[in-house]
Design a protein around this motif. Structure first.
Motif, PDB file in Angstrom:
ATOM      1  N   ILE A  30       0.863  -1.135   0.116  1.00 38.29           N
ATOM      2  CA  ILE A  30       0.087   0.099   0.129  1.00 38.29           C
ATOM      3  C   ILE A  30       0.798   1.158  -0.111  1.00 38.29           C
ATOM      4  CG2 ILE A  30      -0.236  -0.006   2.625  1.00 38.29           C
ATOM      5  CD1 ILE A  30      -3.275   1.037   1.928  1.00 38.29           C
ATOM      6  N   ILE A  31       0.500   2.187  -0.781  1.00 33.69           N
ATOM      7  CA  ILE A  31       1.154   3.440  -0.796  1.00 33.69           C
ATOM      8  C   ILE A  31       0.485   4.836  -0.246  1.00 33.69           C
ATOM      9  CG2 ILE A  31       0.490   4.019  -3.187  1.00 33.69           C
ATOM     10  CD1 ILE A  31       3.507   5.249  -3.660  1.00 33.69           C
ATOM     11  N   LEU A  32       1.042   5.541   0.344  1.00 30.39           N
ATOM     12  CA  LEU A  32       0.329   6.558   1.053  1.00 30.39           C
ATOM     13  C   LEU A  32       0.572   7.890   0.453  1.00 30.39           C
ATOM     14  CD1 LEU A  32       0.893   5.131   4.971  1.00 30.39           C
ATOM     15  CD2 LEU A  32      -0.588   4.226   2.995  1.00 30.39           C
ATOM     16  N   VAL A  33      -0.414   8.654   0.487  1.00 26.67           N
ATOM     17  CA  VAL A  33      -0.215  10.005  -0.308  1.00 26.67           C
ATOM     18  C   VAL A  33      -0.839  10.918   0.905  1.00 26.67           C
ATOM     19  CG1 VAL A  33      -0.717  11.592  -2.244  1.00 26.67           C
ATOM     20  CG2 VAL A  33      -0.693   8.857  -2.371  1.00 26.67           C
ATOM     21  N   ASN A  34       0.380  11.845   1.352  1.00 28.01           N
ATOM     22  CA  ASN A  34      -0.213  12.843   2.384  1.00 28.01           C
ATOM     23  C   ASN A  34      -0.514  14.182   1.556  1.00 28.01           C
ATOM     24  OD1 ASN A  34       3.271  13.101   1.866  1.00 28.01           O
ATOM     25  ND2 ASN A  34       2.131  14.906   1.682  1.00 28.01           N
ATOM     26  N   GLY A  35      -1.503  14.971   2.715  1.00 28.58           N
ATOM     27  CA  GLY A  35      -1.983  16.134   2.089  1.00 28.58           C
ATOM     28  C   GLY A  35      -1.045  17.543   2.164  1.00 28.58           C
ATOM     29  N   SER A  36      -1.498  18.476   1.692  1.00 25.52           N
ATOM     30  CA  SER A  36      -0.645  19.792   1.353  1.00 25.52           C
ATOM     31  C   SER A  36      -0.033  20.242   2.379  1.00 25.52           C
ATOM     32  CB  SER A  36      -1.752  20.638   0.815  1.00 25.52           C
ATOM     33  OG  SER A  36      -2.117  20.437  -0.439  1.00 25.52           O
ATOM     34  N   LEU A  37       1.219  20.472   2.283  1.00 27.99           N
ATOM     35  CA  LEU A  37       2.027  21.281   3.472  1.00 27.99           C
ATOM     36  C   LEU A  37       2.270  20.247   4.269  1.00 27.99           C
ATOM     37  CD1 LEU A  37       0.389  24.837   4.032  1.00 27.99           C
ATOM     38  CD2 LEU A  37       2.201  24.179   2.457  1.00 27.99           C
ATOM     39  N   ALA A  38       2.231  18.986   4.105  1.00 29.99           N
ATOM     40  CA  ALA A  38       2.661  17.906   5.164  1.00 29.99           C
ATOM     41  C   ALA A  38       3.695  17.043   4.242  1.00 29.99           C
ATOM     42  CB  ALA A  38       1.484  17.033   5.558  1.00 29.99           C
ATOM     43  N   THR A  39       4.126  16.231   5.328  1.00 27.40           N
ATOM     44  CA  THR A  39       5.293  15.227   4.598  1.00 27.40           C
ATOM     45  C   THR A  39       4.694  13.976   5.138  1.00 27.40           C
ATOM     46  OG1 THR A  39       6.755  15.337   6.710  1.00 27.40           O
ATOM     47  CG2 THR A  39       7.170  17.027   5.002  1.00 27.40           C
ATOM     48  N   SER A  40       5.646  13.060   4.599  1.00 25.84           N
ATOM     49  CA  SER A  40       5.183  11.593   4.815  1.00 25.84           C
ATOM     50  C   SER A  40       5.353  11.330   6.368  1.00 25.84           C
ATOM     51  CB  SER A  40       6.246  10.661   4.203  1.00 25.84           C
ATOM     52  OG  SER A  40       7.661  10.993   4.462  1.00 25.84           O
ATOM     53  N   ALA A  41       6.026  12.070   7.046  1.00 31.58           N
ATOM     54  CA  ALA A  41       6.129  11.916   8.667  1.00 31.58           C
ATOM     55  C   ALA A  41       4.796  11.987   9.061  1.00 31.58           C
ATOM     56  CB  ALA A  41       6.972  12.969   9.184  1.00 31.58           C
ATOM     57  N   SER A  42       3.736  12.478   8.534  1.00 33.85           N
ATOM     58  CA  SER A  42       2.319  12.594   8.983  1.00 33.85           C
ATOM     59  C   SER A  42       1.597  11.444   9.137  1.00 33.85           C
ATOM     60  CB  SER A  42       1.514  13.705   8.409  1.00 33.85           C
ATOM     61  OG  SER A  42       1.444  13.302   6.806  1.00 33.85           O
ATOM     62  N   PHE A  43       2.287  10.479   8.592  1.00 30.14           N
ATOM     63  CA  PHE A  43       1.461   8.978   8.404  1.00 30.14           C
ATOM     64  C   PHE A  43       2.070   8.078   9.651  1.00 30.14           C
ATOM     65  CE2 PHE A  43       0.350   9.998   3.984  1.00 30.14           C
ATOM     66  CZ  PHE A  43      -1.192   9.733   4.282  1.00 30.14           C
ATOM     67  N   ASN A  44       2.977   8.398  10.319  1.00 32.12           N
ATOM     68  CA  ASN A  44       3.439   7.672  11.470  1.00 32.12           C
ATOM     69  C   ASN A  44       2.294   6.627  12.222  1.00 32.12           C
ATOM     70  OD1 ASN A  44       5.958   8.551  11.042  1.00 32.12           O
ATOM     71  ND2 ASN A  44       5.694   9.991  12.840  1.00 32.12           N
TER      72      ASN A  44
END
Length: 288
Positions: A30-44
């Motif tokens: 599964i690949i995760l796509v973050n929101g605007s102004l966020a980075t992949s760290a928001s998916f911890n």
């Protein structure tokens, strides 16, 4: 958690920093796509509950986070570019599923409308096809702050609007992150805000009507900006849409409290694992 980091060349010869969390007990990714102004760290938090059942891939857009340093002097990219980047990453990592958050859902849905053969299902969190009055007001104020590049105002705006139900510690972290971005990132976000505001119902219909995989839309009951009621309008846009409403929760879902995390995890797991079970049942029937 063990992670494999790599820089991947994608659409327009751009480079993105990717993080793969491998799960040796499964072949599904599964690949995760973050929101605007966020980075992949928001998916911890998301990684923690998805990793036991999938290989999990995160990435930063070329202008964000750890990807930014690999793209000096890059031109701005639009949501169609982001969709093509996602399609490249889907092929690179042989992804079977996608999970997107907030405005990352625009590029994700544009990519899914191209009907990538590998993708079997997608989860869309905190998004709707409607720019309701609360969202319009938020975007009006965001455009002003972004155009003027007033860093503290951008951070405060996000915390008092879409981030209104976040715990105080998360609000502090959110403010520190958003108010310390580079001017290029604010300009990129401003471009995206303008592009999203140009999308009307007919454009959504003509594009997202091509999506042919099951979609789960997850929205917080208290989210005034992407409400569960507005999200349900996807039922007329994408034929295989399902919906989950998370009680006592706003736009940031599992980041807001422990019960929200448990409820989001249950809804997402139930949706994604059902597809796996149906696939297994089909194989058994063929074997029989």
């Amino acid at each position: 958690m063990y992670a494999e980091k790599s820089v991947v060349r994608v659409h327009r010869d751009l480079k993105v920093l990717t993080t793969l969390y491998p799960n040796p007990r499964t072949s599904e990714t599964i690949i995760l796509v973050n929101g605007s102004l966020a980075t992949s760290a928001s998916f911890n938090q998301s990684v923690r509950y998805l990793l036991p059942i999938f290989n999990v891939v995160l990435f930063d857009q070329p202008y964000q986070g750890q990807s930014r340093q690999h793209n000096p002097g890059m031109a701005m990219i639009d949501k169609q570019d982001e969709a093509l980047i996602l399609l490249d990453l889907i092929e690179q990592f042989r992804a079977d599923h996608v999970l997107a958050f907030s405005w990352g859902s625009v590029a994700t849905l544009l990519a899914l409308a191209q009907r990538p053969k590998r993708i079997r299902s997608a989860v869309i969190n905190s998004f709707s096809p409607v720019l309701n009055p609360d969202m319009q007001n938020y975007l009006d104020r965001a455009q002003q702050c972004l155009a003027a590049c007033v860093r503290h105002a951008i951070g405060e705006l996000i915390n008092e609007t879409i981030g209104e139900h976040l715990p105080s510690l998360f609000k502090r972290c959110n403010f520190l992150h958003v108010s310390s971005l580079e001017e290029f990132e604010y300009a990129q976000m401003l471009m995206h805000v303008r592009q999203v505001r140009e999308l009307d119902a007919s454009q959504y219909m003509s594009c997202f009507g091509h999506i042919d995989v099951p979609l789960l839309f997850v929205n917080g009951k208290w989210d005034r900006y992407a409400s569960p009621e507005d999200a349900r309008q996807f039922a007329t846009l994408a034929s295989q849409s399902e919906f989950a409403t998370i009680a006592h929760t706003g736009h940031f879902l599992e980041l807001e409290h422990k019960t929200a995390l448990q409820d989001v995890q249950a809804a997402v797991e139930r949706f994604l694992l059902r597809g796996r079970m149906q696939k297994g049942e089909t194989r058994l029937a063929m074997a029989g």
